[in-house]
Design a protein around this motif. Sequence first.
Motif, PDB file in Angstrom:
ATOM      1  N   TYR A  36       0.869  -1.169   0.000  1.00  0.00           N
ATOM      2  CA  TYR A  36       0.000   0.000   0.000  1.00  0.00           C
ATOM      3  C   TYR A  36       0.910   1.223   0.000  1.00  0.00           C
ATOM      4  O   TYR A  36       1.264   1.737   1.051  1.00  0.00           O
ATOM      5  CB  TYR A  36      -0.930   0.001   1.219  1.00  0.00           C
ATOM      6  CG  TYR A  36      -1.886  -1.158   1.198  1.00  0.00           C
ATOM      7  CD1 TYR A  36      -2.987  -1.161   0.360  1.00  0.00           C
ATOM      8  CD2 TYR A  36      -1.669  -2.280   1.991  1.00  0.00           C
ATOM      9  CE1 TYR A  36      -3.847  -2.238   0.312  1.00  0.00           C
ATOM     10  CE2 TYR A  36      -2.527  -3.363   1.955  1.00  0.00           C
ATOM     11  CZ  TYR A  36      -3.617  -3.331   1.109  1.00  0.00           C
ATOM     12  OH  TYR A  36      -4.465  -4.401   1.068  1.00  0.00           O
ATOM     13  N   GLU A  41      -4.117   4.726   0.753  1.00  0.00           N
ATOM     14  CA  GLU A  41      -4.356   3.289   0.604  1.00  0.00           C
ATOM     15  C   GLU A  41      -4.142   2.559   1.930  1.00  0.00           C
ATOM     16  O   GLU A  41      -4.893   1.635   2.263  1.00  0.00           O
ATOM     17  CB  GLU A  41      -3.425   2.704  -0.458  1.00  0.00           C
ATOM     18  CG  GLU A  41      -3.756   3.144  -1.864  1.00  0.00           C
ATOM     19  CD  GLU A  41      -2.721   2.684  -2.872  1.00  0.00           C
ATOM     20  OE1 GLU A  41      -3.128   2.174  -3.926  1.00  0.00           O
ATOM     21  OE2 GLU A  41      -1.516   2.842  -2.598  1.00  0.00           O
ATOM     22  N   PHE A  45      -7.028   0.472   3.926  1.00  0.00           N
ATOM     23  CA  PHE A  45      -6.790  -0.917   4.317  1.00  0.00           C
ATOM     24  C   PHE A  45      -7.033  -1.106   5.813  1.00  0.00           C
ATOM     25  O   PHE A  45      -7.710  -2.033   6.241  1.00  0.00           O
ATOM     26  CB  PHE A  45      -5.357  -1.307   3.938  1.00  0.00           C
ATOM     27  CG  PHE A  45      -4.954  -2.691   4.367  1.00  0.00           C
ATOM     28  CD1 PHE A  45      -5.548  -3.817   3.835  1.00  0.00           C
ATOM     29  CD2 PHE A  45      -3.938  -2.863   5.300  1.00  0.00           C
ATOM     30  CE1 PHE A  45      -5.161  -5.092   4.222  1.00  0.00           C
ATOM     31  CE2 PHE A  45      -3.535  -4.122   5.695  1.00  0.00           C
ATOM     32  CZ  PHE A  45      -4.154  -5.243   5.163  1.00  0.00           C
ATOM     33  N   ASN A  48     -10.723  -0.894   6.635  1.00  0.00           N
ATOM     34  CA  ASN A  48     -11.380  -2.114   6.176  1.00  0.00           C
ATOM     35  C   ASN A  48     -11.152  -3.258   7.171  1.00  0.00           C
ATOM     36  O   ASN A  48     -12.081  -3.972   7.537  1.00  0.00           O
ATOM     37  CB  ASN A  48     -10.871  -2.469   4.775  1.00  0.00           C
ATOM     38  CG  ASN A  48     -11.715  -3.506   4.093  1.00  0.00           C
ATOM     39  OD1 ASN A  48     -12.776  -3.896   4.565  1.00  0.00           O
ATOM     40  ND2 ASN A  48     -11.243  -3.962   2.948  1.00  0.00           N
ATOM     41  N   LEU A  63      -7.994 -11.086   4.419  1.00  0.00           N
ATOM     42  CA  LEU A  63      -8.613  -9.951   3.752  1.00  0.00           C
ATOM     43  C   LEU A  63      -7.660  -9.400   2.700  1.00  0.00           C
ATOM     44  O   LEU A  63      -6.460  -9.235   2.977  1.00  0.00           O
ATOM     45  CB  LEU A  63      -8.927  -8.871   4.802  1.00  0.00           C
ATOM     46  CG  LEU A  63      -9.708  -7.660   4.367  1.00  0.00           C
ATOM     47  CD1 LEU A  63     -11.138  -8.069   3.994  1.00  0.00           C
ATOM     48  CD2 LEU A  63      -9.769  -6.641   5.488  1.00  0.00           C
ATOM     49  N   GLU A  64      -8.171  -9.139   1.510  1.00  0.00           N
ATOM     50  CA  GLU A  64      -7.393  -8.556   0.420  1.00  0.00           C
ATOM     51  C   GLU A  64      -6.106  -9.340   0.142  1.00  0.00           C
ATOM     52  O   GLU A  64      -5.048  -8.763  -0.110  1.00  0.00           O
ATOM     53  CB  GLU A  64      -7.061  -7.089   0.712  1.00  0.00           C
ATOM     54  CG  GLU A  64      -8.285  -6.212   0.828  1.00  0.00           C
ATOM     55  CD  GLU A  64      -7.948  -4.740   1.048  1.00  0.00           C
ATOM     56  OE1 GLU A  64      -6.835  -4.316   0.695  1.00  0.00           O
ATOM     57  OE2 GLU A  64      -8.809  -4.027   1.566  1.00  0.00           O
TER      58      GLU A  64
END
Length: 189
Positions: A36, A41, A45, A48, A63-64
């Motif tokens: 990131y 970003e 993140f 989230n 996640l991601e």
Amino acid sequence: MESSSLEPTLYTVKAVFILDNDGNRLLSKYYDPELYPSMKEQRSFEKNIFNKTHKADNEIAFLEGMTIVYKGSIDLFFYVVGSAQENELMLMSVLNCLFDSLTHILRKNVERRCLLDNMEGVFLVVDEIIDGGVILESDPQQVLQKVNYRADENPLSEHSVAQHITEKLALTSNVLQSAKEQIKWSILK
């Protein structure tokens, strides 16, 4: 999936961060510049992850494309992030070492206000546990010994911070010297 991404590597930790109970960043260190790259970003993140984990009773999330281990304490949330292929037990050992070391430094008062009052010690602890994404230490007693911090002392003095920096520089110098020697001998072969 590329086979090169599955090869073992020392760069285990992608990021470490601590958020308050509103999801605001108190500390963060990202070790993979490609993960990131911008602050926007990173914050997205973190938000989230916080939204997914702050009410959950689990200790791990995916996640991601990342493996995230986390722990909550009063009004703080501690996160350690690794790649999807990373060993969760290794990441958890980093998280536990971080939490236990901070518990000692903060005199068992692991909350937002105390963390902010002792931020220099928090950064030293993180730097002793992880360097550039490589796990250096997972034993809280060793970490506390290296940052030269005892529960009966006042917060870290300028002397102990300077001593810590001097030791890190000496270690880096030794590693560079060793690498130079190895390169020299490999060329001479």
